[in-house]
Design a protein around this motif. Structure first.
Motif, PDB file in Angstrom:
ATOM      1  N   MET A 252     -13.520 -14.690   2.298  1.00 19.55           N
ATOM      2  CA  MET A 252     -12.440 -14.632   1.654  1.00 19.55           C
ATOM      3  C   MET A 252     -12.448 -14.958   0.065  1.00 19.55           C
ATOM      4  SD  MET A 252      -9.025 -17.161   2.278  1.00 19.55           S
ATOM      5  CE  MET A 252      -8.540 -16.588   3.154  1.00 19.55           C
ATOM      6  N   LEU A 253     -11.543 -14.216  -0.902  1.00 14.88           N
ATOM      7  CA  LEU A 253     -11.234 -14.540  -2.356  1.00 14.88           C
ATOM      8  C   LEU A 253     -10.273 -15.502  -2.424  1.00 14.88           C
ATOM      9  CD1 LEU A 253     -11.486 -10.434  -3.839  1.00 14.88           C
ATOM     10  CD2 LEU A 253     -13.466 -12.322  -3.633  1.00 14.88           C
ATOM     11  N   ASP A 254     -10.584 -16.187  -3.926  1.00 16.04           N
ATOM     12  CA  ASP A 254      -9.654 -17.534  -4.057  1.00 16.04           C
ATOM     13  C   ASP A 254      -8.177 -16.351  -4.857  1.00 16.04           C
ATOM     14  OD1 ASP A 254     -11.316 -19.214  -4.081  1.00 16.04           O
ATOM     15  OD2 ASP A 254     -11.805 -19.486  -6.327  1.00 16.04           O
ATOM     16  N   VAL A 255      -9.013 -15.535  -5.420  1.00 13.32           N
ATOM     17  CA  VAL A 255      -7.267 -14.863  -6.104  1.00 13.32           C
ATOM     18  C   VAL A 255      -8.116 -13.127  -5.715  1.00 13.32           C
ATOM     19  CG1 VAL A 255      -5.448 -14.265  -7.879  1.00 13.32           C
ATOM     20  CG2 VAL A 255      -6.801 -16.808  -7.588  1.00 13.32           C
ATOM     21  N   ALA A 256      -6.647 -12.566  -5.769  1.00  9.43           N
ATOM     22  CA  ALA A 256      -7.047 -11.031  -5.861  1.00  9.43           C
ATOM     23  C   ALA A 256      -6.182 -10.635  -6.525  1.00  9.43           C
ATOM     24  CB  ALA A 256      -7.167 -10.302  -4.344  1.00  9.43           C
ATOM     25  N   VAL A 257      -6.161  -9.494  -7.385  1.00 11.45           N
ATOM     26  CA  VAL A 257      -4.725  -8.527  -7.712  1.00 11.45           C
ATOM     27  C   VAL A 257      -4.994  -7.270  -7.216  1.00 11.45           C
ATOM     28  CG1 VAL A 257      -4.834  -7.434  -9.913  1.00 11.45           C
ATOM     29  CG2 VAL A 257      -6.060  -9.456 -10.091  1.00 11.45           C
ATOM     30  N   ILE A 258      -3.538  -7.455  -6.815  1.00 11.79           N
ATOM     31  CA  ILE A 258      -2.824  -6.251  -6.771  1.00 11.79           C
ATOM     32  C   ILE A 258      -2.703  -5.196  -7.279  1.00 11.79           C
ATOM     33  CG2 ILE A 258      -1.226  -5.327  -4.785  1.00 11.79           C
ATOM     34  CD1 ILE A 258      -1.528  -7.776  -3.774  1.00 11.79           C
ATOM     35  N   ASP A 259      -2.835  -3.834  -7.488  1.00 14.92           N
ATOM     36  CA  ASP A 259      -3.225  -2.766  -8.160  1.00 14.92           C
ATOM     37  C   ASP A 259      -2.209  -1.469  -7.831  1.00 14.92           C
ATOM     38  OD1 ASP A 259      -5.270  -1.440  -7.087  1.00 14.92           O
ATOM     39  OD2 ASP A 259      -6.130  -1.883  -8.947  1.00 14.92           O
ATOM     40  N   SER A 260      -1.811  -1.701  -6.137  1.00 12.05           N
ATOM     41  CA  SER A 260      -1.900  -0.256  -5.631  1.00 12.05           C
ATOM     42  C   SER A 260      -0.477  -0.492  -5.511  1.00 12.05           C
ATOM     43  CB  SER A 260      -2.602   0.137  -3.876  1.00 12.05           C
ATOM     44  OG  SER A 260      -1.464   0.710  -3.693  1.00 12.05           O
ATOM     45  N   PRO A 261       0.744   0.425  -5.391  1.00 13.16           N
ATOM     46  CA  PRO A 261       2.043   0.167  -5.425  1.00 13.16           C
ATOM     47  C   PRO A 261       2.523  -0.126  -4.011  1.00 13.16           C
ATOM     48  CG  PRO A 261       1.730   2.480  -6.305  1.00 13.16           C
ATOM     49  CD  PRO A 261       0.453   1.483  -6.316  1.00 13.16           C
ATOM     50  N   GLY A 262       1.320   0.713  -3.128  1.00 13.63           N
ATOM     51  CA  GLY A 262       2.104   0.497  -1.145  1.00 13.63           C
ATOM     52  C   GLY A 262       1.770  -1.008  -1.432  1.00 13.63           C
ATOM     53  N   ALA A 263       0.259  -1.450  -1.599  1.00 11.22           N
ATOM     54  CA  ALA A 263      -0.111  -2.737  -1.052  1.00 11.22           C
ATOM     55  C   ALA A 263       1.148  -3.795  -1.892  1.00 11.22           C
ATOM     56  CB  ALA A 263      -1.336  -2.934  -2.204  1.00 11.22           C
ATOM     57  N   ALA A 264       1.187  -3.639  -2.796  1.00 15.96           N
ATOM     58  CA  ALA A 264       2.374  -4.761  -3.578  1.00 15.96           C
ATOM     59  C   ALA A 264       3.254  -4.074  -3.235  1.00 15.96           C
ATOM     60  CB  ALA A 264       2.948  -3.635  -5.001  1.00 15.96           C
ATOM     61  N   GLU A 265       4.201  -3.133  -2.629  1.00 12.20           N
ATOM     62  CA  GLU A 265       5.350  -3.102  -1.601  1.00 12.20           C
ATOM     63  C   GLU A 265       4.641  -4.005  -0.157  1.00 12.20           C
ATOM     64  OE1 GLU A 265       8.301   0.173   0.515  1.00 12.20           O
ATOM     65  OE2 GLU A 265       6.835   0.751  -0.732  1.00 12.20           O
ATOM     66  N   ALA A 266       4.124  -4.050   0.233  1.00  8.41           N
ATOM     67  CA  ALA A 266       3.444  -4.700   1.577  1.00  8.41           C
ATOM     68  C   ALA A 266       3.635  -6.327   1.391  1.00  8.41           C
ATOM     69  CB  ALA A 266       2.352  -4.190   1.810  1.00  8.41           C
ATOM     70  N   SER A 267       3.020  -6.930   0.182  1.00  8.89           N
ATOM     71  CA  SER A 267       2.721  -7.877   0.305  1.00  8.89           C
ATOM     72  C   SER A 267       4.377  -8.701  -0.464  1.00  8.89           C
ATOM     73  CB  SER A 267       1.639  -8.292  -1.376  1.00  8.89           C
ATOM     74  OG  SER A 267       2.359  -7.688  -2.116  1.00  8.89           O
TER      75      SER A 267
ATOM     76  N   LEU B 134      -8.091 -11.892  12.232  1.00  4.98           N
ATOM     77  CA  LEU B 134      -8.269 -10.820  10.999  1.00  4.98           C
ATOM     78  C   LEU B 134      -7.567 -12.144  10.486  1.00  4.98           C
ATOM     79  CD1 LEU B 134      -4.988  -8.433  11.651  1.00  4.98           C
ATOM     80  CD2 LEU B 134      -7.723  -7.915  11.217  1.00  4.98           C
ATOM     81  N   GLN B 135      -8.562 -12.393   9.614  1.00  8.23           N
ATOM     82  CA  GLN B 135      -8.402 -12.886   7.414  1.00  8.23           C
ATOM     83  C   GLN B 135      -7.456 -12.310   6.628  1.00  8.23           C
ATOM     84  OE1 GLN B 135     -11.735 -15.318   7.085  1.00  8.23           O
ATOM     85  NE2 GLN B 135     -10.009 -16.634   5.858  1.00  8.23           N
ATOM     86  N   ALA B 136      -6.945 -12.842   6.204  1.00  9.73           N
ATOM     87  CA  ALA B 136      -6.465 -12.458   4.538  1.00  9.73           C
ATOM     88  C   ALA B 136      -7.793 -11.678   3.709  1.00  9.73           C
ATOM     89  CB  ALA B 136      -5.436 -13.934   3.611  1.00  9.73           C
ATOM     90  N   THR B 137      -7.963 -10.914   2.539  1.00  9.06           N
ATOM     91  CA  THR B 137      -9.031 -10.752   1.616  1.00  9.06           C
ATOM     92  C   THR B 137      -8.909 -12.230   0.734  1.00  9.06           C
ATOM     93  OG1 THR B 137      -7.362  -9.237   0.524  1.00  9.06           O
ATOM     94  CG2 THR B 137      -8.787  -8.149   2.752  1.00  9.06           C
ATOM     95  N   ALA B 138      -7.508 -12.543   0.546  1.00 11.59           N
ATOM     96  CA  ALA B 138      -7.431 -13.344  -0.713  1.00 11.59           C
ATOM     97  C   ALA B 138      -6.549 -14.644   0.181  1.00 11.59           C
ATOM     98  CB  ALA B 138      -7.261 -13.149  -1.065  1.00 11.59           C
ATOM     99  N   SER B 139      -7.164 -15.981  -1.044  1.00  6.83           N
ATOM    100  CA  SER B 139      -5.934 -16.987  -0.389  1.00  6.83           C
ATOM    101  C   SER B 139      -4.870 -17.391  -1.177  1.00  6.83           C
ATOM    102  CB  SER B 139      -7.007 -18.453  -0.552  1.00  6.83           C
ATOM    103  OG  SER B 139      -7.290 -18.026  -2.192  1.00  6.83           O
TER     104      SER B 139
END
Length: 215
Positions: free
Chosen positions: A1-16, A77-82
């Motif tokens: 798991m990463l400490d921080v991940a950057v979301i750059d996809s519109p779909g991923a941003a909407e989901a989060s 499952l686990q989140a890809t970042a905290s």
């Protein structure tokens, strides 16, 4: 798991940004299944599975293991970042452009610089992670209490002169194999801490005399 991940996809941003999915992401800081998450969140297992599928589809959660339970297989499952940061690339058509109106005294220009920083470092970090290499970065975070607005202005002037001199000393346009680096320095009032015994959010300090405040 990463400490921080950057979301750059519109779909991923909407989901989060969906409140339920954000809760599930936070809960999956530790590995869990749809069954365990349903018990923790009060949602039905079917509803949890629906949201987990969307999060997994956008790379926000990942499969850790599968466990056999009788005739069923439980997916852990686990989140890809905290934690996550949404890049301006997710809103590419309206992303701020700091080259459009350069103004060193503008808070909005500072935000445009910060947006570009998130976008560029996010892309660099993704590339470095894929190549299994370390990204060479450097950052300083400090807090200064100025006695007067004049002291703040003097500090900003001295800082600008010092940085200009350092850039002139080390910048080599003709260096063979050299690589450009971006330098961003920001100075802004600190947020006030919340009032004791309340849940009040932090609020900006009022502008000091002699300092401008944008409308």
């Amino acid at each position: 798991m990463l400490d921080v991940a950057v979301i750059d996809s519109p779909g991923a941003a909407e989901a989060s940004l969906d409140p339920v999915r954000a809760r599930l992401l936070a809960a999956l800081a530790e590995p869990g299944s749809a069954t365990s998450l349903a018990a923790r969140t009060g949602l039905t297992r079917q509803k949890v599975n629906y949201h987990l599928h969307a999060l997994e589809q956008h790379g926000l959660v990942e499969l850790v293991e599968e466990r056999r339970k009788g005739n069923c297989t439980e997916r852990i499952l686990q989140a890809t970042a905290s934690s996550y940061v949404i890049s301006p690339a997710a809103l590419a058509d309206v992303a701020p452009d700091p080259d459009r109106a350069r103004d060193e005294g503008s808070a909005r220009w500072m935000l445009a610089l910060a947006a570009r920083l998130i976008h560029e470092v996010g892309q660099l970090l993704a590339g470095a992670t894929a190549a299994r290499k370390r990204l060479a970065t450097f950052a300083i975070d400090s807090e200064i209490r100025f006695a007067t607005a004049a002291d703040r202005a003097a500090f900003a002037g001295e800082l600008s002169d010092a940085v200009t001199a350092l850039v002139a000393r080390y910048h080599d346009e003709t260096a063979t194999g050299g690589r450009p680096h971006r330098l961003v320095i920001a100075l802004h009032p600190s947020l006030k801490p919340p009032d004791a015994g309340t849940n009040q959010q932090r609020r900006p300090s009022p502008p000091e005399p002699g300092l401008t405040e944008e409308s």
